[in-house]
Design a protein around this motif. Structure first.
Motif, PDB file in Angstrom:
ATOM      1  N   ASN A  14      58.255  36.671  50.214  1.00 49.41           N
ATOM      2  CA  ASN A  14      57.819  35.279  50.075  1.00 49.41           C
ATOM      3  C   ASN A  14      57.958  34.534  51.396  1.00 49.41           C
ATOM      4  N   ASP A  15      59.073  34.761  52.088  1.00 48.19           N
ATOM      5  CA  ASP A  15      59.290  34.073  53.364  1.00 48.19           C
ATOM      6  C   ASP A  15      58.270  34.519  54.408  1.00 48.19           C
ATOM      7  N   HIS A  16      57.939  35.797  54.417  1.00 47.88           N
ATOM      8  CA  HIS A  16      56.897  36.292  55.334  1.00 47.88           C
ATOM      9  C   HIS A  16      55.570  35.583  55.043  1.00 47.88           C
ATOM     10  N   GLN A  17      55.231  35.532  53.744  1.00 48.13           N
ATOM     11  CA  GLN A  17      53.961  34.918  53.367  1.00 48.13           C
ATOM     12  C   GLN A  17      53.962  33.422  53.658  1.00 48.13           C
ATOM     13  N   ALA A  18      55.107  32.760  53.422  1.00 52.35           N
ATOM     14  CA  ALA A  18      55.200  31.323  53.693  1.00 52.35           C
ATOM     15  C   ALA A  18      55.010  31.035  55.182  1.00 52.35           C
ATOM     16  N   ALA A  19      55.594  31.863  56.024  1.00 49.52           N
ATOM     17  CA  ALA A  19      55.433  31.678  57.473  1.00 49.52           C
ATOM     18  C   ALA A  19      53.969  31.820  57.868  1.00 49.52           C
ATOM     19  N   HIS A  20      53.326  32.792  57.246  1.00 47.42           N
ATOM     20  CA  HIS A  20      51.905  32.980  57.523  1.00 47.42           C
ATOM     21  C   HIS A  20      51.089  31.779  57.047  1.00 47.42           C
ATOM     22  N   ASN A  21      51.384  31.281  55.847  1.00 44.64           N
ATOM     23  CA  ASN A  21      50.672  30.107  55.339  1.00 44.64           C
ATOM     24  C   ASN A  21      50.837  28.919  56.284  1.00 44.64           C
ATOM     25  N   LYS A  31      37.813  12.497  41.932  1.00 46.25           N
ATOM     26  CA  LYS A  31      37.980  11.560  43.050  1.00 46.25           C
ATOM     27  C   LYS A  31      37.185  12.019  44.275  1.00 46.25           C
ATOM     28  N   GLY A  32      36.449  13.122  44.140  1.00 42.21           N
ATOM     29  CA  GLY A  32      35.662  13.621  45.259  1.00 42.21           C
ATOM     30  C   GLY A  32      36.456  14.441  46.260  1.00 42.21           C
ATOM     31  N   VAL A  33      37.597  14.946  45.831  1.00 38.76           N
ATOM     32  CA  VAL A  33      38.483  15.715  46.709  1.00 38.76           C
ATOM     33  C   VAL A  33      38.542  17.161  46.228  1.00 38.76           C
ATOM     34  N   PRO A  34      38.454  18.143  47.148  1.00 44.06           N
ATOM     35  CA  PRO A  34      38.561  19.538  46.703  1.00 44.06           C
ATOM     36  C   PRO A  34      39.944  19.841  46.148  1.00 44.06           C
ATOM     37  N   ALA A  35      39.961  20.545  45.032  1.00 40.99           N
ATOM     38  CA  ALA A  35      41.228  20.890  44.384  1.00 40.99           C
ATOM     39  C   ALA A  35      41.133  22.281  43.801  1.00 40.99           C
ATOM     40  N   VAL A  36      42.127  23.101  44.067  1.00 39.78           N
ATOM     41  CA  VAL A  36      42.208  24.458  43.527  1.00 39.78           C
ATOM     42  C   VAL A  36      43.368  24.514  42.551  1.00 39.78           C
ATOM     43  N   GLN A  37      43.102  24.951  41.350  1.00 42.17           N
ATOM     44  CA  GLN A  37      44.143  25.042  40.324  1.00 42.17           C
ATOM     45  C   GLN A  37      44.732  26.446  40.312  1.00 42.17           C
ATOM     46  N   ILE A  38      46.045  26.536  40.324  1.00 40.15           N
ATOM     47  CA  ILE A  38      46.750  27.805  40.143  1.00 40.15           C
ATOM     48  C   ILE A  38      47.387  27.784  38.762  1.00 40.15           C
ATOM     49  N   ALA A  39      47.025  28.741  37.924  1.00 42.17           N
ATOM     50  CA  ALA A  39      47.667  28.895  36.613  1.00 42.17           C
ATOM     51  C   ALA A  39      48.753  29.949  36.758  1.00 42.17           C
ATOM     52  N   THR A  40      49.998  29.552  36.610  1.00 40.52           N
ATOM     53  CA  THR A  40      51.111  30.468  36.880  1.00 40.52           C
ATOM     54  C   THR A  40      51.476  31.332  35.684  1.00 40.52           C
ATOM     55  N   GLY A  41      50.856  31.095  34.534  1.00 46.11           N
ATOM     56  CA  GLY A  41      51.229  31.870  33.353  1.00 46.11           C
ATOM     57  C   GLY A  41      52.600  31.446  32.858  1.00 46.11           C
ATOM     58  N   SER A  42      53.590  32.318  32.975  1.00 48.25           N
ATOM     59  CA  SER A  42      54.941  31.973  32.518  1.00 48.25           C
ATOM     60  C   SER A  42      55.859  31.547  33.656  1.00 48.25           C
ATOM     61  N   ALA A  43      55.373  31.610  34.902  1.00 44.80           N
ATOM     62  CA  ALA A  43      56.237  31.283  36.045  1.00 44.80           C
ATOM     63  C   ALA A  43      56.387  29.771  36.180  1.00 44.80           C
ATOM     64  N   CYS A  44      57.614  29.314  36.388  1.00 48.31           N
ATOM     65  CA  CYS A  44      57.919  27.884  36.398  1.00 48.31           C
ATOM     66  C   CYS A  44      57.881  27.285  37.802  1.00 48.31           C
ATOM     67  N   HIS A  45      57.217  27.936  38.727  1.00 54.20           N
ATOM     68  CA  HIS A  45      57.119  27.428  40.091  1.00 54.20           C
ATOM     69  C   HIS A  45      55.963  28.130  40.785  1.00 54.20           C
ATOM     70  N   ALA A  65      54.724  31.496  47.654  1.00 53.55           N
ATOM     71  CA  ALA A  65      53.851  31.537  48.825  1.00 53.55           C
ATOM     72  C   ALA A  65      52.630  32.423  48.606  1.00 53.55           C
ATOM     73  N   HIS A  66      52.776  33.483  47.818  1.00 53.86           N
ATOM     74  CA  HIS A  66      51.639  34.360  47.550  1.00 53.86           C
ATOM     75  C   HIS A  66      50.568  33.644  46.728  1.00 53.86           C
ATOM     76  N   MET A  67      50.975  32.859  45.768  1.00 56.61           N
ATOM     77  CA  MET A  67      50.010  32.087  44.979  1.00 56.61           C
ATOM     78  C   MET A  67      49.249  31.106  45.868  1.00 56.61           C
ATOM     79  N   VAL A  68      49.976  30.411  46.732  1.00 61.01           N
ATOM     80  CA  VAL A  68      49.326  29.452  47.627  1.00 61.01           C
ATOM     81  C   VAL A  68      48.360  30.172  48.566  1.00 61.01           C
ATOM     82  N   HIS A  69      48.781  31.327  49.052  1.00 60.10           N
ATOM     83  CA  HIS A  69      47.902  32.105  49.919  1.00 60.10           C
ATOM     84  C   HIS A  69      46.605  32.462  49.211  1.00 60.10           C
ATOM     85  N   ALA A  70      46.709  32.885  47.946  1.00 63.26           N
ATOM     86  CA  ALA A  70      45.505  33.226  47.181  1.00 63.26           C
ATOM     87  C   ALA A  70      44.608  31.999  47.005  1.00 63.26           C
TER      88      ALA A  70
END
Length: 314
Positions: free
Chosen positions: A43-50, A108-122, A125-130
């Motif tokens: 996660n930390d590797h991916q966060a640094a990349h993000n 509101k005219g702003v781009p928005a990407v929804q992430i559905a986490t399923g059962s994860a409560c947070h 970094a991998h989700m954000v990357h996707a």
């Protein structure tokens, strides 16, 4: 906590522990602690990349955290109304299910990407990357990541953001900073929302809420606002403008910044990851990026990982 409830295996990173994934086998078979350490390291590797990706695009990225219903989406709508005329804003939304919040933001005219986490409560970094595969950051000034409503786990995962903003709403009660210190210790700014309800809920004392925050040795600004009526949004909007200017100044000299690390994950970080990374003064484990991450990147940015995690922070 995520270290024990198992929710740190998310739809975003489960490829690492399934099948032929990088963490699917450990030295003694499937040692849980080793897997959890590995997931945090990845996660930390991916966060640094993000974060490197955000920096390359000149974007200031903010992670909004609160309990469900504290008013994160309403705050984003009001912020877009106020700043959307001269700043380009984009949003990544996180919820267990539905696209409800993303639909409101897109209206509101702003781009928005929804992430559905399923059962994860947070989010992690991998989700954000996707999500970034579906979000064009060219020309974007501010990227908000609206994390899943939860006052614990979202603070334990670096997403690559530059700042953490925590919300506490009047109906919740003013002792939330005392009850959920992990979240509020990680905050760079605390917003007391739904202040229009203060006359109806006099048991909520904003001074007491700020006092609980200060008891955590937090020096984060504490602002009181509402998204209704006049709203007192001025200090919040001014804070965003100052932070955006600071981010642009940092980028001119090749620097970046990151929010305070999450105490809940610090225990595993302090134990050291598989690469033996050293612990920084903020409790981060810093890792060397010489490894191949082994996953495909398609959003057109450099994955050289040539940055220095030990670089100065503002």
């Amino acid at each position: 906590m995520c270290d024990t409830c198992g929710c740190n295996i998310t739809p975003g990173n489960e490829h690492l522990v399934r099948g032929d994934g990088k963490l699917a086998r450990t030295a003694d078979g499937r040692a849980a602690v080793t897997v959890l350490q590995g997931l945090l390291t990845e996660n930390d590797h991916q966060a640094a990349h993000n974060r490197e990706h955000f920096d390359q695009h000149g974007v200031l990225t903010l992670n909004l955290m609160s309990s469900p219903g504290a008013g994160k989406t309403s705050l984003l709508e009001a912020t877009i109304d106020a700043l959307g005329g001269h700043l380009k804003i984009a949003v990544i939304e996180g919820d267990l299910e539905t696209e409800n919040d993303a639909v409101r933001i897109r209206a509101k005219g702003v781009p928005a990407v929804q992430i559905a986490t399923g059962s994860a409560c947070h989010l992690d970094a991998h989700m954000v990357h996707a999500a970034l595969h579906n979000l064009d950051l060219d020309g974007v000034d501010l990227l908000f990541i609206e994390n899943v409503g939860n006052l614990v786990c979202p603070a334990s995962f670096d997403l690559g953001q530059h700042r953490n903003v925590a919300l506490i709403s009047v109906p919740e009660g003013d002792d939330k900073p005392a009850k959920y210190p992990v979240m509020f210790r990680a905050a760079d700014l605390v917003l007391c929302t739904k202040s229009d309800l203060l006359p109806l809920l006099p048991e909520f004392d904003p001074r007491r809420a700020e006092g609980y925050l200060r008891n955590l040795a937090s020096g984060a600004p504490f602002q009181i606002l509402s998204t209704r009526g006049t709203g007192q949004l001025g200090p919040w909007l001014a804070w965003l403008e100052v932070e955006l200017a600071a981010q642009r100044a940092r980028r001119q000299v090749g620097r970046t910044t990151r929010p305070a690390i999450q105490a809940a994950g610090a225990g595993l970080h302090a134990a050291g990851g598989p690469d033996g990374g050293a612990v920084s003064g903020h409790g981060h484990t810093h890792h060397h990026h010489g490894d191949g991450h082994g996953h495909d990147h398609g959003h057109g940015h450099d994955h050289g990982h040539g940055h220095d995690h030990g670089q100065p922070q503002a």
